[in-house]
Design an enzyme around this catalytic site. Structure first.
Site, short mmCIF file in Angstrom:
data_model
loop_
_atom_site.label_atom_id
_atom_site.label_comp_id
_atom_site.label_asym_id
_atom_site.label_seq_id
_atom_site.Cartn_x
_atom_site.Cartn_y
_atom_site.Cartn_z
CE1 TYR A 77 21.42 23.30 -67.34
CE2 TYR A 77 19.89 23.95 -69.05
CZ TYR A 77 20.29 23.97 -67.73
OH TYR A 77 19.55 24.67 -66.81
CD GLU A 124 21.61 19.53 -65.33
OE1 GLU A 124 21.16 19.33 -66.47
OE2 GLU A 124 20.91 19.79 -64.34
CG ASP A 132 37.96 29.51 -48.09
OD1 ASP A 132 38.58 29.91 -49.10
OD2 ASP A 132 36.81 29.87 -47.81
CB THR A 137 37.27 32.54 -55.30
OG1 THR A 137 38.35 33.27 -54.73
CG2 THR A 137 36.11 32.47 -54.32
CE LYS A 183 37.64 36.58 -52.80
NZ LYS A 183 36.88 35.33 -52.89
NE ARG A 225 32.72 38.00 -59.96
CZ ARG A 225 33.23 38.52 -58.83
NH1 ARG A 225 32.87 38.03 -57.66
NH2 ARG A 225 34.07 39.53 -58.88
N1 DSN Z 1 33.55 38.96 -50.85
C1 DSN Z 1 34.85 38.31 -50.67
C2 DSN Z 1 35.82 39.21 -50.01
O1 DSN Z 1 35.75 40.38 -50.27
O2 DSN Z 1 36.67 38.76 -49.25
C3 DSN Z 1 34.73 37.05 -49.98
O3 DSN Z 1 33.66 36.31 -50.47
#
Ligand code: DSN
Length: 415
Positions: free
Chosen positions: A59, A61, A206, A232, A235, A241
């Site tokens: 933890y 925080e 974003d 994120t 990707k 993740r």
């Molecule tokens: N689920 C993602 C996508 O496939 O673009 C976005 O959050």
């Protein structure tokens, strides 16, 4: 299932055979088929191992140097390492928060800090390629804030900055969001920034999808144009993740507070350690070469699909994803997704601009190259994949392609 489990899964199976069998099935699924879901990738074994480190038990925080628990000295080091590498990776950034559990949490925290509940936000509509967390009615971002949405030109599939400007002038949003989940073209960040300045809004970019391409200079960066950048990490960036927020120094305090304690409790320290590792991988020169290939593969795959008679939204791509318009093919995105699965390809149905079908059916298919490029595939393989996608769209028996895809998957193993 003849494929033996990896040593990692074998260890889990030894203590929990039921879960072990599920994880083994997933190993088989991923290794014997091809992932063409634009938001997915294959992280390195080191990233996956860092996700399984002892830091999962800790933890922490708060933030490095200011935690609410004892024993955080190593958590501090891991988070500082992730922060340092993230700032290095995205040149020109001033402050980063690596704690968001996901891109959606990152966006919720940023909007809470900058628009405040009830504040107006302007983002891209989901059915034009935007994201749920950009103010869609089923997301907290659409419930807590007052969303207004811009679309794309139904004929060209492109964002019309004039429409964004008109809506911004009319609605005077506190935040303008530039970014998408299924937009295959580069976004004009200086153009968005000019509109935001004109109406006194904060520009949030974003970049969840193209983050890897942007970090390596393969696509233009919003840094220097947008005050805040969310992303994120799993990707194109090929990490674990999670989410991350960059901002100007003067916005650091409200944004950090909106992440913790605003939106989250304890940070996922094992994921943050894995983020540090992935950012280290992304700083190596070979990562730039990888991103270049991701884009080249997408451009070639789009051209091959078009040669086989499929309509590509916007006529091509500037990034890692392609949007196929199925309206003239007399088949829905959902049907093609199911047929591709039988053939051994994981793709996803997707709305296209002006889609006449509902979201569970759709008239589009989104195809992305990050994962197959990680496996080492290139032009020749894109030609084979295009043949299979076009074949199943045009009514060929999906099962007839299964062995061929299986061979391709074996020839290009997972990392
Ligand atoms: N689920 C993602 C996508 O496939 O673009 C976005 O959050």
């Amino acid at each position: 299932m003849n494929t033996p489990p990896s040593p990692f899964v074998a260890r889990i199976a030894a203590v929990d055979p039921e879960l072990g069998a599920i994880l083994q099935r997933e190993e088989v699924r991923q290794s014997q088929s091809l992932t063409l879901i634009a938001s997915e990738n294959h992280s390195s074994p080191a990233v996956r191992e860092a996700c399984a480190s002892l830091l999962t038990d800790k933890y922490a925080e708060g933030y490095p140097g200011a935690r609410y628990y004892g024993g955080c000295e190593n958590a501090d080091l891991a988070e500082d390492l992730a922060r340092r590498r993230a700032l290095q990776l995205f040149a020109g950034t001033e402050h980063v928060n690596v704690q968001p559990h996901s891109g959606t949490t990152a966006n919720l925290a940023v909007l809470t800090a900058l628009a405040r509940p009830g504040g107006r936000i302007l983002g891209m509509a989901l059915n034009a390629g935007g994201h749920l967390s950009h103010g869609h009615g089923v997301s907290h971002t659409g419930i807590v804030f007052q969303p207004v949405h811009y679309g794309v030109d139904p004929a060209t599939g492109l964002i019309q900055l004039e429409e964004v400007r008109r809506l911004a002038r009319e609605h005077q949003p506190k935040v303008i969001l530039a970014g998408a989940s299924s937009y295959p073209r580069a976004i004009d960040y200086p153009g968005f920034a000019a509109i935001a300045r004109e109406v006194g809004a904060v520009l949030v970019a974003d970049i969840a999808h193209p983050a890897g391409l942007i970090a390596t200079g393969v696509m233009p960066s919003p840094v220097g144009h947008a005050e805040v950048v969310t992303t994120t990490t799993h990707k194109t960036l090929r990490g674990p993740r999670g989410g991350m927020i960059f901002c100007r120094k003067d916005l650091a305090k409200p944004i950090d507070s909106a992440v913790f304690p605003g939106a989250q409790g304890g940070p996922l320290m094992h994921q943050i350690a894995a983020k540090a590792l992935a950012f280290g991988e992304a700083l190596r020169p070979e990562f730039r070469a990888y991103q270049q290939r991701v884009k080249e593969n997408a451009v070639h795959l789009a051209a091959c699909l078009a040669d086989r008679g499929l309509r590509i939204v916007t006529g091509g791509t500037d990034c890692h994803l392609i949007l196929v318009d199925l309206r003239t093919q007399n088949v829905s995105g959902a049907e093609v997704e199911a047929r591709c699965r039988t053939a051994g390809l994981a793709v996803n149905k997707n709305m296209i601009p002006g889609d006449p079908r509902p979201p569970k059916q759709t008239s589009g298919l989104r195809v992305g190259t990050p994962a197959v490029t990680t496996r080492g595939m290139g032009r020749k393989e894109m030609e084979g994949i295009a043949e299979v996608i076009a074949g199943v769209v045009q009514g060929k028996e999906p099962e007839s392609f299964r062995a061929r895809i299986g061979e391709l998957a074996r020839a290009f193993p997972l990392p």
